[in-house]
Design a protein around this motif. Structure first.
Motif, PDB file in Angstrom:
ATOM      1  N   CYS A 102       3.849 -27.592  -7.265  1.00  0.00           N
ATOM      2  CA  CYS A 102       4.648 -28.353  -6.203  1.00  0.00           C
ATOM      3  C   CYS A 102       4.655 -27.716  -5.290  1.00  0.00           C
ATOM      4  CB  CYS A 102       5.033 -29.925  -6.593  1.00  0.00           C
ATOM      5  SG  CYS A 102       5.271 -30.438  -5.041  1.00  0.00           S
ATOM      6  N   ARG A 122      -2.185 -24.182   6.808  1.00  0.00           N
ATOM      7  CA  ARG A 122      -1.153 -24.403   5.900  1.00  0.00           C
ATOM      8  C   ARG A 122      -0.834 -22.925   4.991  1.00  0.00           C
ATOM      9  NH1 ARG A 122      -4.762 -28.953   2.970  1.00  0.00           N
ATOM     10  NH2 ARG A 122      -6.000 -27.185   2.939  1.00  0.00           N
ATOM     11  N   ASP A 161       4.828 -34.346   5.180  1.00  0.00           N
ATOM     12  CA  ASP A 161       5.038 -32.390   5.693  1.00  0.00           C
ATOM     13  C   ASP A 161       4.543 -32.334   7.221  1.00  0.00           C
ATOM     14  OD1 ASP A 161       7.057 -30.348   5.401  1.00  0.00           O
ATOM     15  OD2 ASP A 161       5.209 -29.103   4.558  1.00  0.00           O
ATOM     16  N   HIS A 184      -1.717 -28.683  -0.773  1.00  0.00           N
ATOM     17  CA  HIS A 184      -1.582 -29.601  -1.365  1.00  0.00           C
ATOM     18  C   HIS A 184      -1.486 -28.937  -2.943  1.00  0.00           C
ATOM     19  CE1 HIS A 184      -6.094 -29.294  -1.034  1.00  0.00           C
ATOM     20  NE2 HIS A 184      -6.102 -29.702  -0.387  1.00  0.00           N
ATOM     21  N   CYS A 231       3.190 -33.655   0.731  1.00  0.00           N
ATOM     22  CA  CYS A 231       2.423 -32.835   0.860  1.00  0.00           C
ATOM     23  C   CYS A 231       2.137 -33.048   2.054  1.00  0.00           C
ATOM     24  CB  CYS A 231       1.592 -31.551   0.415  1.00  0.00           C
ATOM     25  SG  CYS A 231       0.402 -32.964  -0.085  1.00  0.00           S
TER      26      CYS A 231
END
Length: 452
Positions: free
Chosen positions: A178, A136, A194, A173, A191
């Protein structure tokens, strides 16, 4: 002008930072050369969970040093490492019973990446195409070349970009900002989904693992997810035959009020990477905790993990781990982290009254605060201001050490810090930490937002 110490032959983290000299530690305090006490409000880097100067752990290390200080793991095994592995496994989900001990968090993550790849080769044959790891943005997984390609903290990796293989990344997250411009709960946890989008885009046949921190640590300061996030991620990984690797290097060993953070959502990963608090800061340590199925596949196949370091499974670190975990269990420090973490979390809510506090987040004794120039618009301070540095310095003046971070918005702007004291804190300690923190933040406000 900053007066920087003369460091001599030692290479410091920065020649442009005026570090204080630590000379002694006791309990939740570190003392400088002038004998001034500072509350270690971030447990160093979230590792000194049982406090400083613990004689029980020191004695266990000394006993091991004078019994067997080293035996190379390619030729020997030892009782100390077996004991430590058993203690680690006893704190882990019941499906994860195998432990690979190393010397730090970066090594634990590297070990997980290599084991994930080897597992699919052992299971499916050498032609297996599953080698891609997904991570991420706004993550930190280590400082080695391999882990830097996995992580998504640009401030830490920009200089070294040509050196590593960059893995694909999804959004974190980050509800306060956001990345999809949505709001919880009407966002339907975009999220989390995703991850599925990224897996399908690349092709599940190529994806070996998804690696993430249950609560984001140093890069976004205590960023906790919506309650639905991790169960959704677990389901996606299972659906597409992707291993879920939990980076619990900061969040594990009681920090959030559970043995491991994913326990809060009853989610069981395929591997857990742990480190830091495993030895309470008394010896460099890391651990990879592995689901039974993965190791059984290796046993039935090649019979060997094709990986290793000189200090992998060393007996001295193992002795520190055993002593630390037994102390944590005996003293009920995981439960204390939950109780005192709730107290700290409630007290921190009043900090919204200070006009540089934008967001207060986290769980247990892992709390983060985001600093902003305008809470109404969530506008950050310009990067050159170094608002996180200002807050850190003002807290230091109050005798409180916090853990700052920067660049979480776009890799350049954004200021935040962590408050994560040792798990041994009492109610009185939490109240004193809050008092010092509030004074530090108000002093920082006067510097960052001077009254006209």
């Amino acid at each position: 002008m900053i007066c920087v110490p003369e460091y001599g032959a030692m290479i410091p983290r920065s020649y442009k930072t005026a570090l204080k000299k630590a000379v002694r530690g006791e309990g939740i305090y570190i003392f400088d050369e002038d004998k001034k006490p500072y509350i270690d409000g971030c447990s160093g880097a979230l590792l000194s969970s049982v406090g400083h100067g613990n004689r029980e752990i020191a004695d266990a290390i000394y006993k091991q040093l004078t019994t067997l200080e080293f035996a190379h793991p390619s030729r020997w095994y030892n009782e100390a490492t077996m004991e430590a592995s058993k203690e680690v496994a006893s704190m882990s989900p019941e499906e994860l019973n195998y432990v690979w001990l190393v010397s730090g968090g970066s090594e634990a993550i590297e070990s997980a990446l290599k084991l994930a790849r080897q597992y699919f080769v052992e299971r499916d044959g050498v032609s297996s195409a599953k080698y891609v790891m997904i991570a991420r943005w706004n993550s930190y997984h280590g400082s080695t070349i391999g882990t830097m390609g996995l992580a998504g903290s640009m401030a830490r990796r920009r200089t070294f970009y040509p050196l590593y293989q960059d893995y694909p990344k999804i959004a974190s997250h980050y509800c306060y900002r956001c990345p999809f411009g949505l709001s919880y709960p009407s966002c339907d946890i975009r999220c989390a989904y995703d991850l599925e989008h990224e897996i399908r885009k690349i092709g599940a046949q190529y994806i070996a693992a998804f690696v993430a921190e249950p609560i984001v640590g140093s890069t976004v300061g205590g960023l906790h997810p919506p309650k639905e996030y991790w169960p959704i991620v677990r389901d996606i990984c299972s659906k597409y035959d992707v291993l879920l690797i939990a980076d619990e290097i900061m969040t594990g060993i009681g920090r959030t009020g559970k043995n491991f953070c994913l326990n809060h959502w009853n989610v069981v990963p395929d591997m857990i990477c742990s480190a830091k608090a495993l030895s309470g800061g008394y010896s460099p340590v890391g651990a990879l905790i592995v689901k039974d199925e993965i190791i059984e596949t290796l046993k039935e196949g090649s019979g060997a993990f094709q990986h290793g370091h000189t200090y992998n499974a060393n007996p001295v670190t193992a002795a520190a781990v055993t002593a630390t975990l037994r102390l944590i269990k005996r003293e009920g420090l995981v439960e204390n982290a939950y109780i005192q973490g709730e107290r700290l979390g409630k007290k921190l809510q009043s900090l919204y009254e200070i006009p540089i506090v934008g967001d207060v987040r986290g769980m247990g004794l892992m709390r983060g605060i985001e600093i902003v120039a305008d809470p109404a618009t969530r506008q950050a301070f310009p990067s050159p201001v170094n608002a996180a540095g200002v807050v850190t310095n003002e807290c230091l003046k109050q005798g409180l050490v916090v853990y700052p971070g920067r660049g979480q918005i776009d890799g350049i702007e954004g200021d935040q810090f962590l408050v994560a004291p040792p798990l041994i804190v009492t109610e009185q300690d939490v109240d004193e930490i809050f008092t010092r923190l509030e004074k530090g933040l108000r002093a920082a406000r006067d510097i960052l937002l001077p009254r006209q």
